[in-house]
Design an enzyme around this catalytic site. Structure first.
Site, short mmCIF file in Angstrom:
data_model
loop_
_atom_site.label_atom_id
_atom_site.label_comp_id
_atom_site.label_asym_id
_atom_site.label_seq_id
_atom_site.Cartn_x
_atom_site.Cartn_y
_atom_site.Cartn_z
N THR A 55 39.27 43.28 37.74
CA THR A 55 40.67 43.73 37.71
C THR A 55 41.02 44.24 36.31
O THR A 55 40.47 43.75 35.33
CB THR A 55 41.57 42.53 38.07
OG1 THR A 55 41.32 42.16 39.42
CG2 THR A 55 43.05 42.83 37.89
N VAL A 70 45.57 40.63 50.26
CA VAL A 70 46.20 40.99 48.99
C VAL A 70 46.11 39.76 48.09
O VAL A 70 46.42 38.64 48.53
CB VAL A 70 47.67 41.41 49.18
CG1 VAL A 70 48.33 41.68 47.83
CG2 VAL A 70 47.76 42.66 50.06
N THR A 110 43.79 38.18 35.49
CA THR A 110 42.58 38.60 36.20
C THR A 110 41.84 37.35 36.67
O THR A 110 41.95 36.30 36.04
CB THR A 110 41.67 39.43 35.27
OG1 THR A 110 40.39 39.60 35.92
CG2 THR A 110 41.43 38.79 33.92
N GLY A 111 41.12 37.50 37.76
CA GLY A 111 40.35 36.35 38.24
C GLY A 111 40.54 36.14 39.73
O GLY A 111 40.90 37.07 40.47
N GLY A 113 42.17 35.55 42.81
CA GLY A 113 43.57 35.75 43.20
C GLY A 113 44.19 34.59 43.95
O GLY A 113 45.33 34.20 43.69
N1 GLY Z 1 42.65 39.08 40.79
C1 GLY Z 1 42.35 40.09 41.72
C2 GLY Z 1 42.33 39.64 43.10
O1 GLY Z 1 42.01 38.48 43.37
O2 GLY Z 1 42.61 40.44 43.97
#
Ligand code: GLY
Length: 300
Positions: free
Chosen positions: A170, A199, A221-222, A224
């Site tokens: 990301t 999502v 980031t990471g 989600g």
């Molecule tokens: N951090 C990006 C996702 O998990 O979609």
């Protein structure tokens, strides 16, 4: 006379286990993003413009999981999510699960200018068309490397070893401009072989991104599903608001991610005066910021 502030910029290309051979390409992507954003900030442009320009560079760079070159979902399609947020007005614009937008951060910015905060899927693409933004073919977002990785995953029943070292690129940016305005943005292709329509944290206000003139701006980031549990970007903003230093707020947020959600990831931030902070609990996070004398610092 309007007071002039010292501008500041920080960008990232994801917290993950980056293979050594692509680190130079990741660094180059961050350098281009810093260059694009810094050009705007040093010409008295706005933090929102700088964030958008920096993220476009990162979306266009093949090594990252955003825009062109993103991971494919279970159906072999790219579905993109992005958000941008303005710290003065607390207005944000986000899009999710779009398949025909090469630079979703542009679309998120258009959403922010309208009456809604988030549009998804076909509706977001309809809005793009009405706004005159170009729609690409879904195929135009697919990099051969990702199609091959998707084939390996699909043929091996999606065993985790085929995802390892291949997730969480990301991208994001946070900027502070000469008028003292802060903005943040995040863009992603989500997780490798995700269920269609999935999502993650990235486009969700307070999860993958937050900006508040009273605390600072954050891009995460990471993993989600874990980041969402602790509303990580807003948690970091609250720590800044409570007086933590940028370094301590970043470290405490990642510690919270690990402790309460058993999650891995990282974040970049600027406090309300533009001082940078960052933290991650993955093997690497590729990121860069502009040091006080104007030189670009990029890691790893
Ligand atoms: N951090 C990006 C996702 O998990 O979609």
């Amino acid at each position: 006379m309007t007071p002039s502030f010292v501008p500041s910029l920080i960008v990232h290309g994801g917290a993950w286990n980056i293979p050594a051979e692509i680190i130079p390409e990741c660094r180059e992507g961050c350098r281009r993003a810093l260059e694009a954003g810094w050009r705007i900030l040093t010409s008295a442009g706005s933090s929102l413009d700088a964030v958008e320009a920096a993220i476009v560079e990162l979306e266009d760079a093949p090594p990252f999981d955003a825009g062109f070159g993103s991971h494919l979902n279970r159906d072999g399609r790219v579905q993109l999510d992005a958000i941008i947020m303005d710290g003065q007005s607390l207005k944000s614009g986000a899009v999710a699960a779009v398949e025909r937008i090469r630079n979703p951060i542009h679309l998120a910015r258009r959403v922010m200018a309208g009456e809604h905060a988030m549009l998804v899927g076909a509706g977001a693409e309809q809005f793009a068309a009405e706004e005159g933004l170009p729609l690409c073919s879904p195929e135009d977002l697919i990099l051969e490397r990702e199609r091959a990785a998707w084939r390996r995953c699909s043929e091996s029943d999606h065993l985790s070893e085929f995802h390892f070292g291949h997730q969480h690129g990301t991208v994001g940016a946070v900027a502070f401009d000469t008028s003292g305005r802060i903005a943040a943005g995040t863009s992603t292709g989500g997780t490798c072989c995700k269920f269609p329509g999935r999502v993650g944290d990235s486009p969700l206000i307070g999860c993958g991104c937050y900006a508040d003139a009273e605390s600072g701006g954050i891009s995460c980031t990471g993993w989600g599903e874990a980041i969402m549990k602790i509303v990580m970007a807003k948690s970091a903003a609250d720590l800044l608001h409570a007086g933590k230093s940028p370094h301590d707020a970043a470290e405490a947020s990642v510690a919270l991610l690990a402790r309460r959600a058993q999650g891995t990831g990282g974040l970049i931030l600027l406090d309300r005066e533009g001082h940078p902070g960052f933290a991650f609990n993955t093997p690497h996070m590729v990121f860069g910021y502009v040091a006080p004398k104007g030189e670009f610092v990029i890691q790893p």
